[in-house]
Scaffold this motif. Sequence first.
Motif, PDB file in Angstrom:
ATOM      1  N   MET A  34       0.640  -1.201  -0.232  1.00 20.54           N
ATOM      2  CA  MET A  34       0.075  -0.165  -0.071  1.00 20.54           C
ATOM      3  C   MET A  34       1.275   0.945  -0.085  1.00 20.54           C
ATOM      4  N   ASN A  35       0.888   1.982  -0.811  1.00 22.42           N
ATOM      5  CA  ASN A  35       1.740   3.454  -1.248  1.00 22.42           C
ATOM      6  C   ASN A  35       0.742   4.289  -0.498  1.00 22.42           C
ATOM      7  N   VAL A  36       1.443   5.032   0.136  1.00 22.67           N
ATOM      8  CA  VAL A  36       0.990   6.447   0.674  1.00 22.67           C
ATOM      9  C   VAL A  36       2.340   7.475   0.323  1.00 22.67           C
ATOM     10  N   THR A  37       1.283   8.796  -0.123  1.00 25.10           N
ATOM     11  CA  THR A  37       1.733   9.867  -0.757  1.00 25.10           C
ATOM     12  C   THR A  37       3.149  11.252  -0.511  1.00 25.10           C
ATOM     13  N   SER A  38       2.433  11.168   1.239  1.00 27.64           N
ATOM     14  CA  SER A  38       2.540  11.978   2.484  1.00 27.64           C
ATOM     15  C   SER A  38       1.884  11.576   3.774  1.00 27.64           C
ATOM     16  N   TYR A  39       2.846  12.536   4.400  1.00 24.26           N
ATOM     17  CA  TYR A  39       3.199  11.549   5.879  1.00 24.26           C
ATOM     18  C   TYR A  39       2.009  11.921   6.485  1.00 24.26           C
ATOM     19  N   GLU A  40       0.711  12.230   5.800  1.00 28.11           N
ATOM     20  CA  GLU A  40      -0.533  12.321   7.309  1.00 28.11           C
ATOM     21  C   GLU A  40      -1.379  11.012   6.513  1.00 28.11           C
ATOM     22  N   GLN A  41      -1.468  10.657   5.800  1.00 30.34           N
ATOM     23  CA  GLN A  41      -2.011   9.303   4.653  1.00 30.34           C
ATOM     24  C   GLN A  41      -1.216   8.005   5.682  1.00 30.34           C
ATOM     25  N   LEU A  42       0.371   8.444   5.584  1.00 32.20           N
ATOM     26  CA  LEU A  42       0.717   7.450   6.461  1.00 32.20           C
ATOM     27  C   LEU A  42       0.437   7.000   7.779  1.00 32.20           C
ATOM     28  N   VAL A  43      -0.199   8.440   8.782  1.00 31.02           N
ATOM     29  CA  VAL A  43      -0.247   7.933  10.307  1.00 31.02           C
ATOM     30  C   VAL A  43      -1.841   7.956  10.043  1.00 31.02           C
ATOM     31  N   GLN A  44      -2.893   8.141   9.058  1.00 26.01           N
ATOM     32  CA  GLN A  44      -3.765   7.833   8.933  1.00 26.01           C
ATOM     33  C   GLN A  44      -3.881   6.408   8.864  1.00 26.01           C
ATOM     34  N   LYS A  45      -2.670   5.868   8.161  1.00 27.77           N
ATOM     35  CA  LYS A  45      -3.501   4.267   7.154  1.00 27.77           C
ATOM     36  C   LYS A  45      -3.623   3.061   8.470  1.00 27.77           C
ATOM     37  N   LEU A  46      -1.550   3.239   9.286  1.00 27.65           N
ATOM     38  CA  LEU A  46      -1.577   3.201  10.596  1.00 27.65           C
ATOM     39  C   LEU A  46      -2.377   2.841  11.655  1.00 27.65           C
ATOM     40  N   LYS A  47      -3.399   3.888  11.221  1.00 27.18           N
ATOM     41  CA  LYS A  47      -4.053   4.216  12.479  1.00 27.18           C
ATOM     42  C   LYS A  47      -5.547   2.888  12.270  1.00 27.18           C
ATOM     43  N   GLY A  48      -5.769   2.119  10.359  1.00 27.80           N
ATOM     44  CA  GLY A  48      -6.323   1.570  10.362  1.00 27.80           C
ATOM     45  C   GLY A  48      -6.433   0.372  10.589  1.00 27.80           C
ATOM     46  N   TYR A  49      -4.286   0.128   9.768  1.00 31.95           N
ATOM     47  CA  TYR A  49      -4.289  -1.126   9.533  1.00 31.95           C
ATOM     48  C   TYR A  49      -3.008  -1.719  10.568  1.00 31.95           C
ATOM     49  N   GLU A  50      -2.937  -2.654  10.698  1.00 29.95           N
ATOM     50  CA  GLU A  50      -1.880  -3.616  11.255  1.00 29.95           C
ATOM     51  C   GLU A  50      -0.757  -3.899  10.497  1.00 29.95           C
ATOM     52  N   PRO A  51      -0.236  -3.876   9.962  1.00 25.51           N
ATOM     53  CA  PRO A  51       1.512  -3.685   9.123  1.00 25.51           C
ATOM     54  C   PRO A  51       2.529  -4.357   9.841  1.00 25.51           C
ATOM     55  N   LYS A  52       2.857  -5.413   9.014  1.00 21.43           N
ATOM     56  CA  LYS A  52       3.849  -5.956   9.707  1.00 21.43           C
ATOM     57  C   LYS A  52       4.722  -5.537   9.339  1.00 21.43           C
ATOM     58  N   MET A  53       5.144  -4.611   8.091  1.00 19.13           N
ATOM     59  CA  MET A  53       5.916  -3.977   7.553  1.00 19.13           C
ATOM     60  C   MET A  53       6.097  -2.698   7.375  1.00 19.13           C
ATOM     61  N   ILE A  54       6.881  -1.236   7.533  1.00 19.37           N
ATOM     62  CA  ILE A  54       6.543  -0.557   6.736  1.00 19.37           C
ATOM     63  C   ILE A  54       7.804   0.083   6.807  1.00 19.37           C
ATOM     64  N   LEU A  55       7.807   1.024   4.969  1.00 24.45           N
ATOM     65  CA  LEU A  55       9.085   1.497   4.417  1.00 24.45           C
ATOM     66  C   LEU A  55       9.367   3.065   4.237  1.00 24.45           C
ATOM     67  N   VAL A  56       9.678   3.346   5.368  1.00 23.33           N
ATOM     68  CA  VAL A  56       9.504   5.163   4.852  1.00 23.33           C
ATOM     69  C   VAL A  56      11.164   5.821   4.135  1.00 23.33           C
ATOM     70  N   LEU A  57      11.334   6.742   2.680  1.00 24.12           N
ATOM     71  CA  LEU A  57      11.607   6.840   1.806  1.00 24.12           C
ATOM     72  C   LEU A  57      11.965   8.533   2.793  1.00 24.12           C
ATOM     73  N   ASN A  58      13.187   8.323   3.461  1.00 20.44           N
ATOM     74  CA  ASN A  58      13.266   9.663   3.667  1.00 20.44           C
ATOM     75  C   ASN A  58      13.422  11.309   3.600  1.00 20.44           C
ATOM     76  N   SER A  59      13.862  10.462   2.343  1.00 21.30           N
ATOM     77  CA  SER A  59      14.046  11.855   1.460  1.00 21.30           C
ATOM     78  C   SER A  59      12.588  12.486   1.142  1.00 21.30           C
ATOM     79  N   ASP A  60      11.858  12.022   0.852  1.00 18.33           N
ATOM     80  CA  ASP A  60      10.153  12.331   0.326  1.00 18.33           C
ATOM     81  C   ASP A  60       9.331  12.688   2.102  1.00 18.33           C
ATOM     82  N   LEU A  61      10.233  13.388   2.910  1.00 20.72           N
ATOM     83  CA  LEU A  61       9.639  13.695   4.598  1.00 20.72           C
ATOM     84  C   LEU A  61      10.087  15.091   4.800  1.00 20.72           C
ATOM     85  N   THR A  62       9.785  16.003   5.026  1.00 18.14           N
ATOM     86  CA  THR A  62       9.790  17.013   5.799  1.00 18.14           C
ATOM     87  C   THR A  62       9.877  17.416   7.331  1.00 18.14           C
TER      88      THR A  62
END
Length: 411
Positions: A34-62
């Motif tokens: 599941m791809n998310v394109t913003s940090y806000e979307q990542l936090v929102q998805k984390l609230k609704g799912y329990e993924p075993k794996m989260i990959l964050v590309l730090n270059s896409d974070l402010t």
Amino acid sequence: MIALVLSSRPLQAPQYLPETISFQNQAPEKVDPMNVTSYEQLVQKLKGYEPKMILVLNSDLTESAYKWIPEVMSYLTKGDQTLFILPKSEMDYYHLQIVIGELVKEIQWTGQIRLLGANLTFQEVADQLSGKERDQKKGESVPNAPDEMDELSILLGATQRDEGRKGHVVTLTGPGSSGQTTLALYHVPFLAELNPDKEFLMVDINDDKKDLVAATDSQNYRLHYFKPAFQKKSLEEIEMKYHVPYKKLPNLKVISAVQDQHQWSPNEIVMFLEKVRNEFDMIFFDMGELVLTQNAKIRLMMESNEVIVIVRPDSFSLNRTLRYMNVLEKLKSKVLISHYDANYASKSEIEKYLGLPIFGVMPYERGIIPKQTTTDLLQPSKQMQKAFAEYKWEMDVKVSQKKKKLWIASF
């Protein structure tokens, strides 16, 4: 298994993740990226799912790592959940190491966190996410052992050394071209000659300059030849082959741990130390330049009895050392001043400037490095021997000989 990937490019999620994953040596599972394109979307998805794996590309974070890492980790409440971070550069890798190290002391989490290497390809990321390494020699996949899945967590876990071990481990490091290899080539053979009843080992783990290996003609004695024993965790059963570079010093041996074909893990460093500590009295690692971008080398310094930071008394060398002070001050670090000239700066001034104790000096002399590579034993001058006599190693070892009387440093 649902895997979240924070990337500004939606098509990148399937490229980073294989279709199935054998996570931490468990049975393979179907991956639903599941791809998310913003940090806000990542936090929102984390609230609704329990993924075993989260990959964050730090270059896409402010957002600051001090903010987003603990916030994301607060949603990982299960032991099999892992946060993977892909740095945007080697400097970013170092910065994230420092941030995570500080956060570990302040907050606690039950999930796992792993910092991937910088500048990895899609396939290299997929291999690491699936818990597999590529065997470069055979082209086969080799599963990691469970305790090798999360090297950064192990690294930051404040594992205590077994103080009862025999061998005394010394890591020589510092800014580039400060004299780490020069000290090893002059001082360690000098110690071996004064202490024929003790066994000495020099390990070249300097990936940038293999000078120690070249100067001692030890190219054919490589630690990575024993890679299968590392994988089977049977290193203690193997009789390693070391090089004896000088016939008159049978108690001095050399091996190359330069990572030209194999990237060492922190666990492998610990395995190697456990073996050589039982075989040698003093083990010297020529680590080369002080660049904290490899977990294995950080673990080496953590496991060392002494970390000797060799610096030149100039602004470049001193200021570069200051950049790593938040790490060095947590280790058993001491400063050795190379190219020393008391007319330029005093030992007390340098000690006050760096905030680390002065171990000793190595005086500047012309012609200290031979113009041509030689495997002959390098003889220290009288001035160098005088400087060696002031070194105070944290073990019983003879450091000087004068008029048939031995000066012993015992601390």
